[in-house]
Design an enzyme around this catalytic site. Structure first.
Site, PDB file in Angstrom:
ATOM      1  N   GLU A  41      67.411  74.926   6.706  1.00  0.00           N
ATOM      2  CA  GLU A  41      66.416  74.219   7.508  1.00  0.00           C
ATOM      3  C   GLU A  41      65.962  72.975   6.760  1.00  0.00           C
ATOM      4  OE1 GLU A  41      63.714  72.615   9.863  1.00  0.00           O
ATOM      5  OE2 GLU A  41      65.056  74.224  10.512  1.00  0.00           O
ATOM      6  N   ALA A  54      58.843  80.199  27.993  1.00  0.00           N
ATOM      7  CA  ALA A  54      59.091  81.315  28.906  1.00  0.00           C
ATOM      8  C   ALA A  54      60.233  82.177  28.392  1.00  0.00           C
ATOM      9  CB  ALA A  54      59.424  80.783  30.299  1.00  0.00           C
ATOM     10  N   ARG A 187      51.467  68.070  26.812  1.00  0.00           N
ATOM     11  CA  ARG A 187      51.329  69.500  26.526  1.00  0.00           C
ATOM     12  C   ARG A 187      50.114  69.726  25.637  1.00  0.00           C
ATOM     13  NH1 ARG A 187      56.070  72.911  26.779  1.00  0.00           N
ATOM     14  NH2 ARG A 187      57.862  71.825  27.660  1.00  0.00           N
ATOM     15  N   ASP A 302      70.101  73.910  21.926  1.00  0.00           N
ATOM     16  CA  ASP A 302      69.914  72.513  22.328  1.00  0.00           C
ATOM     17  C   ASP A 302      70.992  71.585  21.790  1.00  0.00           C
ATOM     18  OD1 ASP A 302      67.690  73.087  23.794  1.00  0.00           O
ATOM     19  OD2 ASP A 302      66.244  72.310  22.349  1.00  0.00           O
ATOM     20  N   VAL A 315      64.747  78.781  26.188  1.00  0.00           N
ATOM     21  CA  VAL A 315      64.834  79.865  25.209  1.00  0.00           C
ATOM     22  C   VAL A 315      65.811  80.934  25.677  1.00  0.00           C
ATOM     23  CG1 VAL A 315      63.565  81.711  24.067  1.00  0.00           C
ATOM     24  CG2 VAL A 315      62.534  79.453  24.280  1.00  0.00           C
TER      25      VAL A 315
END
Length: 420
Positions: A41, A54, A187, A302, A315
């Protein structure tokens, strides 16, 4: 290491590039089946920020089976969704959860934390932060880090998002070129304490229901996350074109107010409680990746199929990628079958996600009708469908994605390739 999953017959050293939800999902699934996994990462700290996401019912069930989701994860099964008129707030229809199962809502940071917690329980997963991948040698299965270090594995999974460093090594030039949708999303989340003095707003976070307002060129959705301690609010709006292709910029709250000043009172009360600075995400349409696999390197999530938010599939589809790659790598009996396993992964996933990408883009037209007569006809159709226990086309389409068995489809693809 202890888990209830069937052990792999051939153990592989897997390098996962990216510790987002997709990368960590693949890492946990592979480790649960006995593979050795290293996650690289680039960031030095995982901050667990973000908003709600969701989880389809099948995805939640899979995460539970992998030991990821627990009661304390804050995942809320939603009883259904209320659709309301954008200007008056009048109820159009309430669509209860499908018999297949309930859509689930969870904060992005909570989902990532649940995956990290599960990874920490498995001694065959190692996560390295601050490990920025600069290049990859597909022939030698080696990644080059920013400090000059080279790391070798048997399989490399590029789960490093829409700006993937690895994707250009797999796909032809121009394959990642993004096209603006002309839309962006504000958001923010509101703490329950901010809503407690307004019964109407408190109801939005207390109940296990999503609420959506569809209007001209815009729509807004709100639902509870983090065990009803936060209300997640997403406001899709026309893009002013000033935001570069990046994850986010920050808008003044006044900008948000002006976008929705003619909308209903409930929504405007929520907006006035928002932070003074609101994240604004420009939304891009990414073309389907022509290739997912090259050598022993694959794309996931993605990096190969970025999803627009209109059907809540981001997701779920990344998780299905993880299911598929874990299935094929853990089924083969000989190392020589690895190329077939990776081919089966692409075969089982690529055409499906391309269909969902296309359907997601088309769904926004149904949400953002400008003409009032068209809006009225749509709302009447929704109400009639609800009263006759028939879901609207968009909801039926969404539910059709929930019965998909990614493991079974991947297994069938692998068997067909092996048997010829």
């Amino acid at each position: 290491m202890s888990n209830k999953h069937s052990a792999c017959q051939v153990q592989f050293r897997v390098i996962v590039v990216g510790a987002g939800i997709g990368g960590l999902s693949a890492a946990v699934a592979l480790a649960n089946r006995g593979h050795s996994v290293l996650v690289l990462e680039s960031t030095t700290k995982l901050s667990h920020v973000g908003a709600g996401v969701a989880l389809p019912p099948t995805t939640r069930k899979w995460y539970e089976s992998e030991g990821v989701l627990r009661a304390e994860s804050g995942c809320i099964p939603l009883d259904g969704i209320e659709l309301r008129k954008w200007d008056t707030g009048e109820l159009v229809t309430r669509t209860a959860a499908n018999p297949i199962g309930k859509q689930n809502a969870i904060h992005h940071g909570d989902m990532q934390q649940a995956l990290l917690a599960r990874a920490a329980q498995l001694d065959n997963i190692s996560i390295r932060l601050g490990a920025r991948v600069m290049d990859i040698d597909i022939d030698s299965n080696t990644v080059l880090l920013h400090n000059g270090e080279q790391v070798e594995g048997d399989v490399i999974i590029a789960a490093d998002g829409v700006k993937s460093v690895i994707k250009p090594k797999i796909c032809p030039p121009g394959a990642s070129k993004a096209q603006s949708t002309g839309e962006a999303a504000y958001r923010f989340t509101l703490a329950r304490d901010l809503l407690k003095d307004d019964e109407e707003l408190l109801d939005l976070v207390q109940r296990s229901w999503a609420t959506r307002w569809d209007g001209p060129s815009r729509h807004v959705v709100a639902y509870p996350v983090r065990n009803h301690q936060l209300l997640n609010v997403v406001l899709i709006h026309p893009d002013d074109g000033n935001t570069e292709e990046s994850w986010t910029t920050v808008a003044d709250k006044q900008d948000v107010i002006e976008h929705y000043q003619d909308w209903n009172l409930t929504l405007n009360k929520l907006i006035h409680l928002a932070p003074t600075q609101v994240p604004n995400f420009r939304m891009f349409l990414y073309p389907p990746s022509p290739v997912w696999v090259k050598g022993s390197t694959i794309l996931l999530g993605d990096a190969c199929h970025a999803m627009l938010p209109y059907l809540g599939q981001g997701v779920g589809q990344a998780a299905d990628d993880a299911v598929a790659i874990a299935t094929v790598l853990s089924t083969i009996e000989h190392r020589e079958q690895l190329p077939l396993a990776l081919q089966a992964y692409e075969v089982s996933r690529k055409s499906r996600v391309e269909q969902i990408q296309a359907a997601t883009y088309q769904a926004r037209e149904h949400l953002h009708l400008k003409d009032r007569e068209a809006q009225a006809a749509r709302d009447l159709q929704r109400k009639s469908a609800s009263e006759s226990n028939q879901n609207s086309d968009v909801v039926k389409m969404q539910h059709s994605y929930w019965v998909w068995d990614a493991a079974k489809v991947a297994q069938i693809a692998l068997t067909e390739l092996i048997t010829g």
